[in-house]
Write an enzyme that holds these catalytic residues in place. Structure first.
Site, PDB file in Angstrom:
ATOM      1  N   ARG A  59       0.831  -1.208   0.000  1.00 16.51           N
ATOM      2  CA  ARG A  59       0.000   0.000   0.000  1.00 16.51           C
ATOM      3  C   ARG A  59       0.869   1.263   0.000  1.00 16.51           C
ATOM      4  O   ARG A  59       0.635   2.187  -0.764  1.00 16.51           O
ATOM      5  CB  ARG A  59      -0.913   0.017   1.228  1.00 16.51           C
ATOM      6  CG  ARG A  59      -1.991  -1.053   1.242  1.00 16.51           C
ATOM      7  CD  ARG A  59      -3.002  -0.745   2.343  1.00 16.51           C
ATOM      8  NE  ARG A  59      -3.937  -1.839   2.544  1.00 16.51           N
ATOM      9  CZ  ARG A  59      -3.806  -2.765   3.483  1.00 16.51           C
ATOM     10  NH1 ARG A  59      -2.744  -2.745   4.286  1.00 16.51           N
ATOM     11  NH2 ARG A  59      -4.689  -3.729   3.625  1.00 16.51           N
ATOM     12  N   ILE A  77       5.054 -25.434  11.796  1.00 16.83           N
ATOM     13  CA  ILE A  77       4.772 -26.879  11.824  1.00 16.83           C
ATOM     14  C   ILE A  77       4.203 -27.305  10.468  1.00 16.83           C
ATOM     15  O   ILE A  77       3.186 -26.765  10.033  1.00 16.83           O
ATOM     16  CB  ILE A  77       3.762 -27.242  12.922  1.00 16.83           C
ATOM     17  CG1 ILE A  77       4.135 -26.626  14.256  1.00 16.83           C
ATOM     18  CG2 ILE A  77       3.646 -28.756  13.063  1.00 16.83           C
ATOM     19  CD1 ILE A  77       3.097 -26.847  15.345  1.00 16.83           C
ATOM     20  N   GLY A  80       1.998 -21.967  11.615  1.00 15.78           N
ATOM     21  CA  GLY A  80       3.335 -21.392  11.509  1.00 15.78           C
ATOM     22  C   GLY A  80       4.361 -22.355  10.964  1.00 15.78           C
ATOM     23  O   GLY A  80       4.269 -22.819   9.824  1.00 15.78           O
ATOM     24  N   LYS A 126      -5.190 -17.548   5.635  1.00 17.14           N
ATOM     25  CA  LYS A 126      -6.098 -18.622   6.077  1.00 17.14           C
ATOM     26  C   LYS A 126      -7.575 -18.234   5.957  1.00 17.14           C
ATOM     27  O   LYS A 126      -8.417 -19.074   5.691  1.00 17.14           O
ATOM     28  CB  LYS A 126      -5.733 -19.071   7.484  1.00 17.14           C
ATOM     29  CG  LYS A 126      -6.105 -18.165   8.631  1.00 17.14           C
ATOM     30  CD  LYS A 126      -5.144 -17.048   8.890  1.00 17.14           C
ATOM     31  CE  LYS A 126      -3.784 -17.501   9.319  1.00 17.14           C
ATOM     32  NZ  LYS A 126      -2.901 -16.364   9.705  1.00 17.14           N
ATOM     33  N   LYS A 148      -7.963 -21.895  10.283  1.00 16.72           N
ATOM     34  CA  LYS A 148      -6.954 -22.948  10.176  1.00 16.72           C
ATOM     35  C   LYS A 148      -7.593 -24.325  10.318  1.00 16.72           C
ATOM     36  O   LYS A 148      -7.221 -25.272   9.619  1.00 16.72           O
ATOM     37  CB  LYS A 148      -5.884 -22.746  11.247  1.00 16.72           C
ATOM     38  CG  LYS A 148      -5.077 -21.470  11.070  1.00 16.72           C
ATOM     39  CD  LYS A 148      -4.181 -21.202  12.265  1.00 16.72           C
ATOM     40  CE  LYS A 148      -3.410 -19.908  12.114  1.00 16.72           C
ATOM     41  NZ  LYS A 148      -2.615 -19.574  13.305  1.00 16.72           N
TER      42      LYS A 148
END
Length: 400
Positions: free
Chosen positions: A41, A131, A129, A100, A200
């Protein structure tokens, strides 16, 4: 894609995760990954801070650049992210995204579009994150009979709860610290009210069970209305609150999803998952429980997942969505289940609103009212707005 080919990235967003990706690329011994253009932006501010990159505020300048062969989308605006991702896929540009909310609302359409265009869309960074939960569900756990996926899906809330239970911070102080450390979304209600975890969970359920559930059909309730009375109750019971997302297949081939605080006992894996870490328990019929843990909040953990997706695309990796095509009928989503819960309420009208199936324990004083009993998940979904308006706190209270 030729794995030795120079990958020129068109990057959308240069916030915590986008800037983290830029930093990672400078430290990875990989000369064939470069960021060609960045769409933001505020061009002036970013150009002054990072003059070595080319910034633009016009998405077309990124999507129309003939040299760019990979799009990485890392912006907050779900609607804009949807337009960017679908436009890129229709141009047969591979995409990595971490949005997400956008995925949770458009996943079936996006699955069909990437199949039609034979172009990968990867999004391990959208859930948990650092994992690699999605890829594990797709590849490692794809041949077992999945029973449940349960876990701490939001590192920001886990950080706040850890500070409260481990260090005695109050809610406001822990919230302030989480904000200062960059753990909270730009709109913190996405974290605190459970919506981030919900998005998620919808994504994970698709990969774990092959079933898409629209977010608005899932009961979601966060920690916004938790207070000192609730914290004291948890401590007296030798438990602590964790905000958990749960997708569970029931014996009659029904699937239930929910996001709400749980009173967790010490003998559970998730009890000791602290600070900004996520912890996910995957349960299968034959392998039992697997516990995955890793950092779930902050720029570098998430950007490392983005980089992993970029690397996977270099080797022509696709999500196969194997669960959608497994033998036998897919489970049917249902909210028609009951569970033991703790409810802190204010008036008798609040208690009537809950429609407890059974009440096992109840306490009433001048400033604190609670009940422990069985609640119906469908009923909670129906009255969710009233719960928030009345500042009622609800938590699952599973047996030891």
């Amino acid at each position: 894609m030729n794995n030795k080919k120079l990958i020129k990235i068109g990057l959308f967003g240069f916030g915590t995760v986008g800037h983290g990706l830029y930093q990672l690329l400078h430290r990875v011994p990989e000369a064939s990954l470069v960021i060609s253009r960045v769409c933001v932006r505020d061009v002036t501010r970013h150009q002054e801070e990072t003059p070595e990159l080319i910034f633009t505020s016009n998405p077309r300048e990124v999507l129309d650049d003939p040299e760019i062969n990979l799009i990485v989308e890392l912006i907050d605006d779900a609607d804009a992210a949807y337009r960017i991702v679908t436009d890129a896929l229709r141009r047969r540009l591979p995409v990595v995204t971490g949005n997400k909310k956008m995925l949770a609302h458009h996943l079936p359409e996006l699955i069909e579009l990437q199949k039609e265009m034979k172009t990968p869309l990867l999004y391990d960074a959208s859930a948990c994150g650092s994992i690699p939960v999605i890829r594990n569900l797709e590849e490692y756990y794809d041949n077992d009979l999945q029973i449940s996926v349960k876990g701490i899906l939001n590192g920001s809330c886990n950080f706040i709860l850890s500070k409260i239970f481990n260090e005695g911070m109050d809610h406001a102080e822990s919230l302030r610290l989480a904000r200062e450390l960059g753990f909270l979304e730009s709109d913190p209600t996405l974290d605190l009210d459970g919506w981030d975890s919900l998005f998620k969970l919808v994504i994970l359920a698709m990969h774990a069970f092959g079933v898409y559930v629209e977010p608005e059909k899932v009961f979601c309730y966060g920690i916004t209305h938790m207070n000192d009375h609730d914290i004291r109750f948890a401590r007296e019971k030798g438990r602590r609150f964790k905000l958990l997302g749960l997708a569970e297949k029931l014996p009659d081939n029904r699937l239930t999803l929910s996001v709400l605080p749980h009173l967790i006992s010490r003998n559970k894996f998730i009890y000791s998952c602290e600070d900004e870490f996520n912890g996910v328990v995957i349960k299968g019929l034959f392998y039992g429980k697997q516990f995955l843990v890793g950092r779930g909040a902050g720029g570098h953990p998430t950007s490392s997942a983005v980089l992993s997706d970029i690397s996977a695309i270099r080797y022509d990796y696709f999500y196969r969505y194997k669960r959608m095509e497994c033998a036998g009928p897919l489970p049917q989503f249902s909210n028609d289940i009951s569970f033991r819960a703790y409810v802190r309420y204010n008036t008798e009208d609040d208690l009537d609103l809950m429609q407890f199936e059974e009440i096992y324990e109840r306490y009433v004083s001048d400033d604190y009212h609670y009940a422990v009993g069985r609640l119906n998940l469908r009923r909670l979904l129906d009255i969710r707005e009233h719960l928030a308006e009345r500042k009622i706190f609800v938590a699952a209270y599973p047996p030891d």
